[in-house]
Design a protein around this motif. Structure first.
Motif, mmCIF file in Angstrom:
data_model
loop_
_atom_site.group_PDB
_atom_site.id
_atom_site.type_symbol
_atom_site.label_atom_id
_atom_site.label_comp_id
_atom_site.label_asym_id
_atom_site.label_seq_id
_atom_site.Cartn_x
_atom_site.Cartn_y
_atom_site.Cartn_z
ATOM 1 N N TRP A 28 0.811 -1.214 0.000
ATOM 2 C CA TRP A 28 0.000 0.000 0.000
ATOM 3 C C TRP A 28 0.849 1.271 0.000
ATOM 4 N N LYS A 31 6.815 1.150 -3.093
ATOM 5 C CA LYS A 31 6.909 0.732 -4.481
ATOM 6 C C LYS A 31 7.811 -0.498 -4.556
ATOM 7 N N SER A 35 3.440 -4.187 -11.117
ATOM 8 C CA SER A 35 2.383 -3.435 -11.785
ATOM 9 C C SER A 35 1.275 -3.089 -10.802
ATOM 10 N N LYS A 36 0.487 -2.090 -11.163
ATOM 11 C CA LYS A 36 -0.601 -1.650 -10.284
ATOM 12 C C LYS A 36 -1.614 -2.765 -10.061
ATOM 13 N N SER A 37 -1.926 -3.518 -11.120
ATOM 14 C CA SER A 37 -2.901 -4.606 -10.984
ATOM 15 C C SER A 37 -2.385 -5.698 -10.051
ATOM 16 N N SER A 38 -1.098 -6.040 -10.171
ATOM 17 C CA SER A 38 -0.515 -7.045 -9.275
ATOM 18 C C SER A 38 -0.554 -6.575 -7.828
ATOM 19 N N THR A 39 -0.252 -5.302 -7.633
ATOM 20 C CA THR A 39 -0.268 -4.747 -6.281
ATOM 21 C C THR A 39 -1.659 -4.834 -5.665
ATOM 22 N N VAL A 40 -2.689 -4.506 -6.457
ATOM 23 C CA VAL A 40 -4.065 -4.569 -5.961
ATOM 24 C C VAL A 40 -4.444 -6.007 -5.610
ATOM 25 N N ARG A 131 10.113 -6.271 -15.208
ATOM 26 C CA ARG A 131 8.776 -6.466 -14.646
ATOM 27 C C ARG A 131 8.175 -7.781 -15.120
ATOM 28 N N SER A 135 7.062 -10.770 -12.738
ATOM 29 C CA SER A 135 5.690 -11.276 -12.812
ATOM 30 C C SER A 135 5.670 -12.789 -12.970
#
Length: 232
Positions: A28, A31, A35-40, A131, A135
């Motif tokens: 949260w 960094k 990626s943003k989607s992976s973080t979510v 990245r 991933s």
């Protein structure tokens, strides 16, 4: 088996809940080159895994083996228990499935873009490659660990639900009961080990964990010193 489960589930909750909270905070506020989607997705998995540990490991299994008559053995608590337990476990499971599918599609899409020769700058391409590699490592680690830790429980549950004779689940002279409980123990460890998987596979995440631990120890030392000064 009863003594083993009493110790195991208490230890699992003590280790897993703080680690999931730390994972959520790191994703949260920091960094980690994801990626943003992976973080979510990973933040959501941390929340779902915490719910699994709270509702299943703490409020059901730990209480079951530490008290003679748990409060949720009576209505309406037993119905609410089932709702929260199945809800938390299914959400955690499907988040891992969704994360696996999303990462697979993302990696595949990247490969397609590369094949049709979409121009990336010299500075951007190494970053995208890094990245992509992160991933792939994260996808394989989280997905395969989930499958390996769940397979024993899946097999034993299929056997228990397709048997044609009554079975006393508290009779540990039966090998199927021992196998089923061990399978459950292994499966629930999925909800407590993700932070350690991230730390082993993601350099930035590991650095953030070390930073958080150092900061927490520093704060504890400050509080301890303040208490010693006040008590003088």
């Amino acid at each position: 088996m009863i003594h083993l489960q009493r110790v195991y589930y208490s230890t699992l909750a003590a280790i897993g809940i703080p680690s999931n909270i730390m994972s959520f905070v790191i994703f949260w506020r920091r960094k980690c080159m994801l990626s943003k989607s992976s973080t979510v997705y990973l933040m959501s998995i941390s929340v779902a895994d915490t719910a699994v540990l709270v509702f299943i490991v703490v409020l059901e299994l730990s209480v079951k083996y530490l008290t003679e008559e748990p409060f949720w053995s009576r209505e309406p608590w037993c119905s609410l228990r089932d709702i929260f337990n199945y809800g938390a476990y299914n959400i955690s499971t499907w988040l891992v499935v969704a994360f696996t599918a999303e990462r697979f599609l993302s990696i595949t899409t990247y490969n397609l873009r590369k094949q049709v020769s979409i121009p990336h700058g010299r500075k951007v391409t190494p970053l995208l490659r890094s990245r992509k590699r992160k991933s792939v490592v994260l996808l394989v680690t989280v997905s395969m660990t989930f499958v390996l830790l769940s397979i024993t429980r899946s097999i034993t549950q299929i056997i228990l639900r397709t048997k044609g004779w009554p079975l006393d689940r508290d009779d540990y002279s039966l090998s199927i009961n021992i196998a089923a409980d061990i399978g459950t123990m292994i499966s629930l460890s999925n909800a407590a080990i993700n932070m350690y998987l991230y730390a082993c596979t993601q350099t930035k995440f590991r650095q953030e964990v070390i930073t958080c631990v150092k900061y927490s120890l520093w704060r504890c030392c400050l509080v301890k010193n303040d208490c010693m000064v006040k008590n003088r």
